[in-house]
Design a protein around this motif. Structure first.
Motif, PDB file in Angstrom:
ATOM      1  N   VAL A 233       0.854  -1.198   0.000  1.00 40.86           N
ATOM      2  CA  VAL A 233       0.000   0.000   0.000  1.00 40.86           C
ATOM      3  C   VAL A 233       0.888   1.244   0.000  1.00 40.86           C
ATOM      4  CG1 VAL A 233      -1.685   1.286   1.378  1.00 40.86           C
ATOM      5  CG2 VAL A 233      -1.915  -1.187   1.100  1.00 40.86           C
ATOM      6  N   GLU A 234       1.989   1.163   0.737  1.00 42.78           N
ATOM      7  CA  GLU A 234       2.912   2.308   0.798  1.00 42.78           C
ATOM      8  C   GLU A 234       3.531   2.581  -0.586  1.00 42.78           C
ATOM      9  OE1 GLU A 234       6.776   1.834   1.906  1.00 42.78           O
ATOM     10  OE2 GLU A 234       7.026   4.015   1.753  1.00 42.78           O
ATOM     11  N   ALA A 235       3.929   1.496  -1.269  1.00 44.51           N
ATOM     12  CA  ALA A 235       4.511   1.663  -2.613  1.00 44.51           C
ATOM     13  C   ALA A 235       3.481   2.259  -3.563  1.00 44.51           C
ATOM     14  CB  ALA A 235       5.010   0.316  -3.136  1.00 44.51           C
ATOM     15  N   GLN A 236       2.242   1.807  -3.445  1.00 45.82           N
ATOM     16  CA  GLN A 236       1.181   2.356  -4.314  1.00 45.82           C
ATOM     17  C   GLN A 236       1.031   3.850  -4.091  1.00 45.82           C
ATOM     18  OE1 GLN A 236      -2.642   0.299  -4.602  1.00 45.82           O
ATOM     19  NE2 GLN A 236      -1.660  -1.536  -3.800  1.00 45.82           N
ATOM     20  N   ALA A 237       1.076   4.238  -2.824  1.00 42.40           N
ATOM     21  CA  ALA A 237       0.915   5.667  -2.503  1.00 42.40           C
ATOM     22  C   ALA A 237       2.085   6.474  -3.068  1.00 42.40           C
ATOM     23  CB  ALA A 237       0.820   5.843  -0.991  1.00 42.40           C
ATOM     24  N   ARG A 238       3.288   5.924  -2.971  1.00 39.41           N
ATOM     25  CA  ARG A 238       4.469   6.647  -3.486  1.00 39.41           C
ATOM     26  C   ARG A 238       4.402   6.771  -5.013  1.00 39.41           C
ATOM     27  NH1 ARG A 238       9.691   3.986  -1.776  1.00 39.41           N
ATOM     28  NH2 ARG A 238      10.529   5.700  -3.006  1.00 39.41           N
ATOM     29  N   LEU A 239       4.017   5.696  -5.672  1.00 40.09           N
ATOM     30  CA  LEU A 239       3.908   5.744  -7.142  1.00 40.09           C
ATOM     31  C   LEU A 239       2.840   6.757  -7.560  1.00 40.09           C
ATOM     32  CD1 LEU A 239       4.049   1.911  -7.819  1.00 40.09           C
ATOM     33  CD2 LEU A 239       5.763   3.578  -8.577  1.00 40.09           C
ATOM     34  N   ALA A 240       1.764   6.798  -6.796  1.00 43.79           N
ATOM     35  CA  ALA A 240       0.662   7.711  -7.128  1.00 43.79           C
ATOM     36  C   ALA A 240       1.100   9.166  -6.984  1.00 43.79           C
ATOM     37  CB  ALA A 240      -0.531   7.411  -6.227  1.00 43.79           C
ATOM     38  N   GLU A 241       1.999   9.393  -6.047  1.00 46.34           N
ATOM     39  CA  GLU A 241       2.446  10.765  -5.773  1.00 46.34           C
ATOM     40  C   GLU A 241       3.538  11.209  -6.744  1.00 46.34           C
ATOM     41  OE1 GLU A 241       4.302  12.256  -1.806  1.00 46.34           O
ATOM     42  OE2 GLU A 241       2.285  11.427  -1.484  1.00 46.34           O
ATOM     43  N   GLY A 242       4.388  10.246  -7.161  1.00 46.56           N
ATOM     44  CA  GLY A 242       5.560  10.558  -7.993  1.00 46.56           C
ATOM     45  C   GLY A 242       6.807  10.110  -7.256  1.00 46.56           C
ATOM     46  N   VAL A 243       7.713   9.430  -7.988  1.00 49.23           N
ATOM     47  CA  VAL A 243       8.912   8.893  -7.342  1.00 49.23           C
ATOM     48  C   VAL A 243      10.181   9.399  -8.030  1.00 49.23           C
ATOM     49  CG1 VAL A 243       7.986   6.785  -6.306  1.00 49.23           C
ATOM     50  CG2 VAL A 243       8.607   6.769  -8.718  1.00 49.23           C
ATOM     51  N   ASP A 244      11.267   9.349  -7.257  1.00 45.65           N
ATOM     52  CA  ASP A 244      12.577   9.740  -7.782  1.00 45.65           C
ATOM     53  C   ASP A 244      13.156   8.538  -8.535  1.00 45.65           C
ATOM     54  OD1 ASP A 244      15.150  10.480  -8.282  1.00 45.65           O
ATOM     55  OD2 ASP A 244      15.695  10.866  -6.182  1.00 45.65           O
ATOM     56  N   ILE A 245      13.323   8.686  -9.856  1.00 49.75           N
ATOM     57  CA  ILE A 245      13.909   7.570 -10.629  1.00 49.75           C
ATOM     58  C   ILE A 245      15.302   7.964 -11.148  1.00 49.75           C
ATOM     59  CG2 ILE A 245      11.721   6.440 -11.215  1.00 49.75           C
ATOM     60  CD1 ILE A 245      11.884   7.723 -14.008  1.00 49.75           C
ATOM     61  N   GLY A 246      15.874   8.962 -10.491  1.00 56.15           N
ATOM     62  CA  GLY A 246      17.235   9.359 -10.842  1.00 56.15           C
ATOM     63  C   GLY A 246      17.306  10.450 -11.903  1.00 56.15           C
ATOM     64  N   ASP A 247      16.142  10.971 -12.323  1.00 55.78           N
ATOM     65  CA  ASP A 247      16.128  12.084 -13.281  1.00 55.78           C
ATOM     66  C   ASP A 247      16.136  13.401 -12.516  1.00 55.78           C
ATOM     67  OD1 ASP A 247      15.983  10.234 -15.291  1.00 55.78           O
ATOM     68  OD2 ASP A 247      13.836  10.490 -15.668  1.00 55.78           O
ATOM     69  N   GLU A 248      16.135  14.493 -13.280  1.00 55.10           N
ATOM     70  CA  GLU A 248      16.148  15.812 -12.631  1.00 55.10           C
ATOM     71  C   GLU A 248      14.918  16.035 -11.760  1.00 55.10           C
ATOM     72  OE1 GLU A 248      16.714  19.059 -15.388  1.00 55.10           O
ATOM     73  OE2 GLU A 248      18.704  18.250 -15.851  1.00 55.10           O
ATOM     74  N   THR A 249      13.782  15.524 -12.239  1.00 57.87           N
ATOM     75  CA  THR A 249      12.537  15.717 -11.480  1.00 57.87           C
ATOM     76  C   THR A 249      11.885  14.361 -11.216  1.00 57.87           C
ATOM     77  OG1 THR A 249      11.364  15.982 -13.572  1.00 57.87           O
ATOM     78  CG2 THR A 249      12.021  18.004 -12.437  1.00 57.87           C
ATOM     79  N   PRO A 250      11.103  14.274 -10.123  1.00 57.65           N
ATOM     80  CA  PRO A 250      10.372  13.028  -9.873  1.00 57.65           C
ATOM     81  C   PRO A 250       9.337  12.797 -10.963  1.00 57.65           C
ATOM     82  CG  PRO A 250      10.074  14.623  -8.062  1.00 57.65           C
ATOM     83  CD  PRO A 250      10.828  15.324  -9.144  1.00 57.65           C
ATOM     84  N   THR A 251       8.821  11.576 -11.026  1.00 57.12           N
ATOM     85  CA  THR A 251       7.781  11.274 -12.006  1.00 57.12           C
ATOM     86  C   THR A 251       6.507  12.036 -11.639  1.00 57.12           C
ATOM     87  OG1 THR A 251       7.158   9.320 -10.723  1.00 57.12           O
ATOM     88  CG2 THR A 251       8.701   8.991 -12.546  1.00 57.12           C
TER      89      THR A 251
END
Ligand code: URA
Length: 239
Positions: free
Chosen positions: A142-160
């Motif tokens: 559930v925590e991972a779902q919430a993070r994905l929904a919010e936007g995650v750091d994938i190593g680019d300049e900005t989060p998703t």
């Protein structure tokens, strides 16, 4: 070919009217206003618009394919089959894939010779939705779902950008509004998971048919093409 000749052949007025209109800033090439009527354009690959309306010399063609794994999203490749090989040779001329799926990713891919539409659908400003069915190594918390929904750091300049996530039996359905390199796989790694299998099921409202065999194709209906124009925020050419 020169931009003014291209526009004249496509029925956009006389050469002198066209020159005036280009200089006035009515014409864009690949999304950028072009004021030089003598600029060279490639009718096969450049997306030309007049006041936002797509211009083409060819009959526009649109195909949805169900890309199998092992096929490269390109128009040619030295070592592997490409998505173009899935379309009969007589229909293939001028088609190109709109966006890219990894070699091991399956599912919905649009092939067209409509440069402006392809350009609009891929524009980072449009945020066209793409939905993927991902089989994951471990169930999504559930925590991972919430993070994905919010936007995650994938190593680019900005989060998703915020995404929509729905857990499934073996992974999730993930809807994203960008098209970064290996985006879904990197998003799952960012939340401590891993994509084992990836299939795109929709893009800009266009949905992969459940009965279209892997490697199969079909033409789009006019309604579907209209839907894609809407998703790209572009007026439909003949209206
Ligand atoms: N995200 C990926 O990681 N791979 C694809 O092919 C498409 C989206």
């Amino acid at each position: 070919m020169r931009l003014d000749r291209f526009l004249a052949e496509a029925g956009n007025g006389t050469r002198s009217e066209i020159k005036k209109s280009v200089r006035a800033g009515d014409v864009a090439v690949n999304g950028v206003i072009e004021r030089d009527p003598g600029r060279h354009v490639d009718p096969q690959t450049d997306a030309v618009t007049v006041r936002g309306r797509a211009v083409s010399l060819e009959l526009l063609r649109y195909f949805l394919i169900n890309k199998p794994a092992g096929v490269v999203t390109a128009t040619q490749d030295k070592n592997a089959g490409t998505v173009l090989d899935l379309i009969p040779a007589e229909l293939r001329r001028g088609l190109y894939p709109v966006g890219r799926l990894d070699k091991d990713t399956e599912g919905l891919l649009l092939l067209t010779n409509d440069g402006p539409l392809g350009h609009g659908l891929l524009s980072p400003r449009r945020h066209v939705e793409k939905t993927y069915a991902a089989v994951l190594r471990v169930p999504l918390t559930v925590e991972a779902q919430a993070r994905l929904a919010e936007g995650v750091d994938i190593g680019d300049e900005t989060p998703t950008l915020p995404a929509s996530v729905q857990a499934t039996e073996d992974g999730c359905l993930l809807t994203i509004r960008e098209g970064r390199y290996h985006q879904v796989k990197r998003m799952m790694l960012a939340v401590g998971n891993e994509v084992l299998h990836l299939r795109r099921v929709s893009m800009g409202g266009l949905v992969l048919d459940s009965d279209l065999v892997s490697g199969g194709y079909r033409p789009l209906t006019e309604e579907e093409v209209r839907g894609l124009y809407e998703a790209a925020g572009m007026p439909f050419p003949d209206t």
